[in-house]
Design an enzyme around this catalytic site. Structure first.
Site, mmCIF file in Angstrom:
data_model
loop_
_atom_site.group_PDB
_atom_site.id
_atom_site.type_symbol
_atom_site.label_atom_id
_atom_site.label_comp_id
_atom_site.label_asym_id
_atom_site.label_seq_id
_atom_site.Cartn_x
_atom_site.Cartn_y
_atom_site.Cartn_z
ATOM 1 N N GLU A 156 0.844 -1.207 0.000
ATOM 2 C CA GLU A 156 0.000 0.000 0.000
ATOM 3 C C GLU A 156 0.868 1.242 0.000
ATOM 4 O O GLU A 156 1.845 1.327 0.757
ATOM 5 C CB GLU A 156 -0.901 -0.019 1.240
ATOM 6 C CG GLU A 156 -2.251 0.594 1.023
ATOM 7 C CD GLU A 156 -3.109 -0.198 0.031
ATOM 8 O OE1 GLU A 156 -3.185 0.224 -1.146
ATOM 9 O OE2 GLU A 156 -3.703 -1.214 0.415
ATOM 10 N N ASP A 159 2.972 2.108 -4.894
ATOM 11 C CA ASP A 159 2.925 2.208 -6.362
ATOM 12 C C ASP A 159 3.510 3.513 -6.865
ATOM 13 O O ASP A 159 4.270 3.532 -7.832
ATOM 14 C CB ASP A 159 1.513 1.953 -6.914
ATOM 15 C CG ASP A 159 0.428 2.847 -6.354
ATOM 16 O OD1 ASP A 159 0.689 3.615 -5.404
ATOM 17 O OD2 ASP A 159 -0.706 2.773 -6.870
ATOM 18 N N ALA A 205 -14.855 3.186 -0.211
ATOM 19 C CA ALA A 205 -14.545 2.027 0.636
ATOM 20 C C ALA A 205 -13.173 1.437 0.326
ATOM 21 O O ALA A 205 -12.782 0.434 0.911
ATOM 22 C CB ALA A 205 -15.619 0.958 0.472
ATOM 23 N N GLY A 206 -12.446 2.024 -0.611
ATOM 24 C CA GLY A 206 -11.100 1.547 -0.919
ATOM 25 C C GLY A 206 -11.051 0.429 -1.934
ATOM 26 O O GLY A 206 -10.039 -0.258 -2.052
ATOM 27 N N SER A 232 -11.655 1.058 -5.183
ATOM 28 C CA SER A 232 -11.312 1.754 -6.419
ATOM 29 C C SER A 232 -12.434 1.792 -7.444
ATOM 30 O O SER A 232 -12.295 1.364 -8.586
ATOM 31 C CB SER A 232 -10.050 1.162 -7.045
ATOM 32 O OG SER A 232 -9.478 2.142 -7.879
ATOM 33 N N SER A 233 -13.552 2.343 -7.013
ATOM 34 C CA SER A 233 -14.663 2.549 -7.940
ATOM 35 C C SER A 233 -14.262 3.483 -9.074
ATOM 36 O O SER A 233 -14.716 3.333 -10.209
ATOM 37 C CB SER A 233 -15.874 3.117 -7.194
ATOM 38 O OG SER A 233 -15.529 4.279 -6.464
ATOM 39 N N SER A 234 -13.380 4.451 -8.793
ATOM 40 C CA SER A 234 -12.996 5.412 -9.838
ATOM 41 C C SER A 234 -12.256 4.724 -10.984
ATOM 42 O O SER A 234 -12.528 4.979 -12.157
ATOM 43 C CB SER A 234 -12.140 6.543 -9.256
ATOM 44 O OG SER A 234 -10.976 6.041 -8.640
ATOM 45 N N ASP A 247 -4.451 0.719 -9.368
ATOM 46 C CA ASP A 247 -5.901 0.527 -9.453
ATOM 47 C C ASP A 247 -6.339 0.250 -10.883
ATOM 48 O O ASP A 247 -7.100 -0.680 -11.153
ATOM 49 C CB ASP A 247 -6.632 1.760 -8.915
ATOM 50 C CG ASP A 247 -6.395 1.975 -7.438
ATOM 51 O OD1 ASP A 247 -5.817 1.083 -6.789
ATOM 52 O OD2 ASP A 247 -6.769 3.050 -6.926
ATOM 53 N N TYR A 254 -3.492 12.729 0.606
ATOM 54 C CA TYR A 254 -2.893 11.733 -0.291
ATOM 55 C C TYR A 254 -1.721 12.353 -1.048
ATOM 56 O O TYR A 254 -0.624 11.786 -1.112
ATOM 57 C CB TYR A 254 -3.953 11.216 -1.272
ATOM 58 C CG TYR A 254 -3.455 10.151 -2.216
ATOM 59 C CD1 TYR A 254 -3.497 8.815 -1.869
ATOM 60 C CD2 TYR A 254 -2.933 10.490 -3.456
ATOM 61 C CE1 TYR A 254 -3.044 7.834 -2.737
ATOM 62 C CE2 TYR A 254 -2.477 9.521 -4.334
ATOM 63 C CZ TYR A 254 -2.537 8.197 -3.963
ATOM 64 O OH TYR A 254 -2.081 7.234 -4.825
#
Length: 380
Positions: free
Chosen positions: A31, A34, A118-119, A121-123, A167, A217
């Site tokens: 985590e 990347d 929620a983590g 990675s919907s984006s 992602d 971030y």
């Protein structure tokens, strides 16, 4: 969901669409490595975004989101950052146009069951699904890595999140029952079987909504870069924390604030943990793999400071339960889910335990998702 999305499209636009299924992702370990040129170990999962798409013979793009029951339109002559979910679609169109790919007007319906924030990675699922759909419709001939890189650029430029490649990569390259070790510098990757039928991957949602676009971030990226600059003064060959050792970091400790030192120490350790983790998967040693997950959480909480009391509490609960091999916060942090490896026959009792204890502590019942590892984006 696929059928409902198709039916909604036909009801709105009166024609037969192309269907694209675009999954969310988990990351077992690795985590915040990347964007430091390190390694990650993600997989695509059964939570997904579904697109129905067809051309409309105009210069207009019309998108209907089932999850908000909202239709938004934009002109291909006026693609610019816009608040809301449409921004992710416009970011993809913008990057295609900048890359010299012709985009014509299209209609789409977008549906999904990936919990936002929620983590999972919907984006990236929104970006990967659209670029795969348009690649198919317009015959661009892009390979999956080109699509992932385009999605990453879209995220950098429109939502303004300086994410790494993980992602988008996982969304497009996933394989059923396989995790992927991706080298985020070379983009070389290797599949490893995640073959533990007696265990399930369980995500526990803290219900604390996070936004990776929050300043924190991007601050973490800057802090890592600051550490690299200090190391480079003595070791010019170090281009990123991927190249650095703890010994090199210790050499410049007195030049760094305690915070910068901790950020860099976490990343250097985490890059090594991914390498160790894949060796454990090859041996089938899920118990030691789980111990690495706990070590990652400790680093994310104390050194990288992207956890929160709710996430720490969920991991503390997991550690008390013998049926859990390992757990940690997953994703960018600041909220979202923990990822837990739980014995299959104990999943129901674990869910009940987590939900009751969490409600006692925070007054809210967390959502719990039992996931499976699935294929990446599919075009039907």
């Amino acid at each position: 969901m696929i059928q409902k999305t198709r039916e909604k499209f036909i009801a709105l636009f009166g024609k037969e669409p192309l269907i694209v299924v675009s999954p969310g992702r988990i990351n077992l370990i690795g985590e915040h490595t990347d964007y430091n040129d390190g390694f990650v170990l993600p997989a695509a999962i059964d939570k997904k975004i579904v697109y129905a798409v067809a051309l409309n013979d105009t210069r207009q793009c019309n998108a209907h989101a089932v999850f908000t029951n909202e239709t938004v339109s934009f002109s291909l002559e006026d693609v610019k950052p816009t608040p809301g979910w449409i921004n992710y679609l416009m970011g993809v169109v913008d990057q295609l146009q900048r890359g010299g790919y012709e985009v014509k007007g299209f209609d789409c319906v977008i549906n999904g069951d990936i919990p936002v924030g929620a983590g999972m990675s919907s984006s990236a699922a929104v970006e990967g699904g659209l670029v795969a759909a348009l690649d198919h419709i317009f015959h661009y001939g892009m390979d999956r890595m080109q699509m992932a890189l385009l999605g990453q650029r879209a995220e950098h430029t429109f939502p303004g999140v300086k994410c790494g490649i993980m992602d988008q990569f996982a969304n497009l390259h996933g394989k059923k029952d396989q995790v992927m070790r991706l080298d985020c510098r070379s983009l070389d990757f290797e599949y490893f079987p995640f073959n533990f039928p007696e265990y399930k991957i369980v995500l526990c949602n803290s219900m604390v909504h996070h936004s990776l676009a929050s300043s924190e971030y991007n601050v973490r990226r800057q802090q890592c870069e600051e550490g690299v600059k200090a190391i480079q003064a003595m070791h010019p060959e170090v281009k990123s924390l991927r190249d650095a050792t703890m010994q090199q970091l210790d050499e410049v400790r007195d030049q760094l604030s305690a915070k910068i030192y901790d950020r860099c120490a976490y990343v250097i350790s985490e890059i090594q943990r991914v390498q160790d983790a894949t060796e454990l998967l090859k041996k089938g040693d899920l118990q030691q793999f789980g111990q690495l997950m706990y070590a990652t959480h400790e680093g994310l909480s104390k050194q990288y400071e992207v956890s929160c009391p709710e996430l720490d509490f969920l991991v503390t609960l997991a550690k008390e339960r013998p049926e859990v091999a390992g757990a940690r916060v997953m994703g960018g942090g600041f909220g979202g889910c923990t990822i837990n490896l739980v014995k299959q026959e104990e999943v129901a009792s674990y869910q009940s335990y987590i939900q009751s204890r969490y409600k006692e502590e925070f007054g809210i019942t967390p959502d719990v998702y039992v996931t499976t590892i699935e294929d990446g984006v599919t075009v039907n």
